[in-house]
Design a protein around this motif. Structure first.
Motif, PDB file in Angstrom:
ATOM      1  N   ILE A   1      65.816  43.659 -25.399  1.00 22.98           N
ATOM      2  CA  ILE A   1      65.856  44.796 -24.475  1.00 22.98           C
ATOM      3  C   ILE A   1      65.385  46.065 -25.178  1.00 22.98           C
ATOM      4  O   ILE A   1      64.551  46.813 -24.646  1.00 22.98           O
ATOM      5  N   LEU A   2      65.891  46.319 -26.380  1.00 25.75           N
ATOM      6  CA  LEU A   2      65.563  47.556 -27.086  1.00 25.75           C
ATOM      7  C   LEU A   2      64.102  47.617 -27.507  1.00 25.75           C
ATOM      8  O   LEU A   2      63.510  48.702 -27.573  1.00 25.75           O
ATOM      9  N   ILE A   3      63.501  46.475 -27.783  1.00 16.67           N
ATOM     10  CA  ILE A   3      62.117  46.464 -28.267  1.00 16.67           C
ATOM     11  C   ILE A   3      61.106  46.348 -27.125  1.00 16.67           C
ATOM     12  O   ILE A   3      60.120  47.082 -27.077  1.00 16.67           O
ATOM     13  N   PHE A   4      61.368  45.443 -26.175  1.00 17.86           N
ATOM     14  CA  PHE A   4      60.368  45.156 -25.148  1.00 17.86           C
ATOM     15  C   PHE A   4      60.689  45.753 -23.777  1.00 17.86           C
ATOM     16  O   PHE A   4      59.809  45.851 -22.932  1.00 17.86           O
ATOM     17  N   HIS A   5      61.954  46.113 -23.544  1.00 18.31           N
ATOM     18  CA  HIS A   5      62.336  46.642 -22.232  1.00 18.31           C
ATOM     19  C   HIS A   5      63.210  47.875 -22.410  1.00 18.31           C
ATOM     20  O   HIS A   5      64.295  47.967 -21.823  1.00 18.31           O
ATOM     21  N   ASP A   6      62.723  48.838 -23.187  1.00 13.22           N
ATOM     22  CA  ASP A   6      63.542  50.012 -23.510  1.00 13.22           C
ATOM     23  C   ASP A   6      63.827  50.898 -22.298  1.00 13.22           C
ATOM     24  O   ASP A   6      64.713  51.757 -22.341  1.00 13.22           O
ATOM     25  N   ARG A   7      63.115  50.695 -21.207  1.00 14.16           N
ATOM     26  CA  ARG A   7      63.405  51.462 -19.990  1.00 14.16           C
ATOM     27  C   ARG A   7      64.785  51.110 -19.426  1.00 14.16           C
ATOM     28  O   ARG A   7      65.363  51.900 -18.666  1.00 14.16           O
ATOM     29  N   LEU A   8      65.286  49.939 -19.784  1.00 12.69           N
ATOM     30  CA  LEU A   8      66.598  49.522 -19.295  1.00 12.69           C
ATOM     31  C   LEU A   8      67.739  50.308 -19.936  1.00 12.69           C
ATOM     32  O   LEU A   8      68.881  50.217 -19.484  1.00 12.69           O
ATOM     33  N   VAL A   9      67.425  51.063 -20.996  1.00  7.90           N
ATOM     34  CA  VAL A   9      68.454  51.888 -21.642  1.00  7.90           C
ATOM     35  C   VAL A   9      68.001  53.343 -21.702  1.00  7.90           C
ATOM     36  O   VAL A   9      68.426  54.099 -22.578  1.00  7.90           O
TER      37      VAL A   9
ATOM     38  N   LYS B   1      72.120  53.210 -17.098  1.00  8.19           N
ATOM     39  CA  LYS B   1      71.498  51.966 -17.569  1.00  8.19           C
ATOM     40  C   LYS B   1      72.077  51.553 -18.918  1.00  8.19           C
ATOM     41  O   LYS B   1      72.317  50.364 -19.164  1.00  8.19           O
ATOM     42  N   ARG B   2      72.312  52.535 -19.800  1.00  9.27           N
ATOM     43  CA  ARG B   2      72.917  52.210 -21.101  1.00  9.27           C
ATOM     44  C   ARG B   2      74.327  51.665 -20.918  1.00  9.27           C
ATOM     45  O   ARG B   2      74.750  50.766 -21.652  1.00  9.27           O
ATOM     46  N   LEU B   3      75.053  52.222 -19.960  1.00 10.90           N
ATOM     47  CA  LEU B   3      76.412  51.742 -19.700  1.00 10.90           C
ATOM     48  C   LEU B   3      76.399  50.281 -19.276  1.00 10.90           C
ATOM     49  O   LEU B   3      77.248  49.491 -19.719  1.00 10.90           O
ATOM     50  N   PHE B   4      75.431  49.910 -18.468  1.00 11.74           N
ATOM     51  CA  PHE B   4      75.366  48.533 -17.950  1.00 11.74           C
ATOM     52  C   PHE B   4      74.767  47.564 -18.964  1.00 11.74           C
ATOM     53  O   PHE B   4      75.301  46.471 -19.169  1.00 11.74           O
ATOM     54  N   PHE B   5      73.650  47.947 -19.610  1.00 11.96           N
ATOM     55  CA  PHE B   5      72.927  47.017 -20.474  1.00 11.96           C
ATOM     56  C   PHE B   5      73.299  47.122 -21.956  1.00 11.96           C
ATOM     57  O   PHE B   5      72.961  46.223 -22.725  1.00 11.96           O
TER      58      PHE B   5
END
Length: 306
Positions: free
Chosen positions: A106-114, A119-123
């Motif tokens: 998530i942090l490398i390829f889908h950083d929009r999720l945080v 979003k940070r609270l959920f992911f």
């Protein structure tokens, strides 16, 4: 043959420098804002805090047990608390690191999720919190409020034998969900991370910012090797016990796999210290200054006596 004396000295030799390194690394995380605020370090800090609890509770008790060759009368509540911390933290650390291997994707390829607080609270924040709540509630039930009677034996190091582990349904849940699944997730998602990094790095027009993500990749791969090497053998041993493989055939394997499993928390601070560039540079700088001071002292001593 792993005698109590050998285990005592091996764990003692690792425990002292491991505790010093652990305090140093935690200090770096807490006092350096850049390290403390980085999302990829939050779960690592949680892992290290669990190792700290183990090193000040479980390991001193183990050393005492081995020193007196297993002769140690303990109260039942002590045994329940000890095994709750011992097994509970062991499973929690492994499940938490399994989540870390997923979170790196998530942090490398889908950083929009945080990218936002919600979003940070959920992911980012919710998964480790849920993992900790799950293991705490589960093992409080197993060791303190079981529907059956736990067995106590002062002759064994883990002086309580939880009765629920003899229940077929629960033992399968414990084995698959709490041990085999996290081990497989660590292996699969670490390999997948390396494959995705290499693929994206060489893919035309879609390069990964390797320098930006290199620290996260090196960190997770280093700890993955430690967990797979120390955790997987013990998980396989428990799996064989669950499927009624003769204890005589796997007794020796169980002895060494358990020995490796207890080394995991002791080795974790060293892996973290040298997989994070900031802490590695600080350690090397301290060692350099120490060696330089020693060298100056020796030269001064020789010059004075000459």
């Amino acid at each position: 043959m792993l005698t109590n004396t050998i285990r005592f000295w091996v764990y003692l030799v690792f425990l002292v420098p491991s505790f010093i390194c652990l305090v140093f690394v935690l200090g770096q995380f807490f006092f350096k804002r850049t390290l403390r605020s980085s999302l990829n370090n939050h779960c690592i800090i949680l892992l290290l805090l669990m190792s700290f609890i183990c090193e000040v509770t479980i390991y001193p008790s183990m050393l005492y047990y081995y020193q007196f060759k297993g002769i140690w009368r303990r109260a039942q509540i002590f045994c329940a608390i000890w095994d709750f911390l011992d097994w509970g933290l062991y499973v929690t650390q492994t499940m938490l690191f399994a989540w870390i291997t997923i979170e790196r994707h998530i942090l490398i390829f889908h950083d929009r999720l945080v990218s936002t607080w919600k979003k940070r609270l959920f992911f980012h924040y919710s998964p480790p919190i849920l993992i900790c709540l799950y293991t705490i509630v589960l093992y409080i039930f197993v060791y303190f409020f079981p529907p059956c009677r736990n067995y106590f034996s002062n002759s064994s190091m883990r002086c309580i034998d939880a009765c629920l582990f003899y229940n077929n349904i629960y033992s399968m849940w414990e084995m698959i969900v709490n041990q085999i699944l996290p081990a497989l997730m660590i292996l699969i998602f670490t390999i997948a991370l390396l494959v995705r990094i290499l693929w994206q790095k060489h893919r035309i027009n879609q390069p990964v910012q390797w320098r930006k993500h290199r620290k996260m990749v090196i960190q997770v791969v280093s700890i993955s090797i430690l967990y797979i090497g120390c955790f997987l053998p013990y998980a396989l041993y428990n799996l064989m016990l669950t499927y009624n493989v003769s204890y005589r055939l796997i007794k020796e394997f169980g002895t060494y796999s358990e020995f490796l499993a207890y080394l995991m928390s002791l080795l974790l601070p060293f892996i973290c210290a040298f997989s994070i560039p900031e802490t590695r540079k600080t350690i090397l700088k301290i060692l350099y200054l120490k060696m330089r001071k020693t060298l100056i002292t020796l030269v001064t001593f020789q010059a004075t006596h000459t």
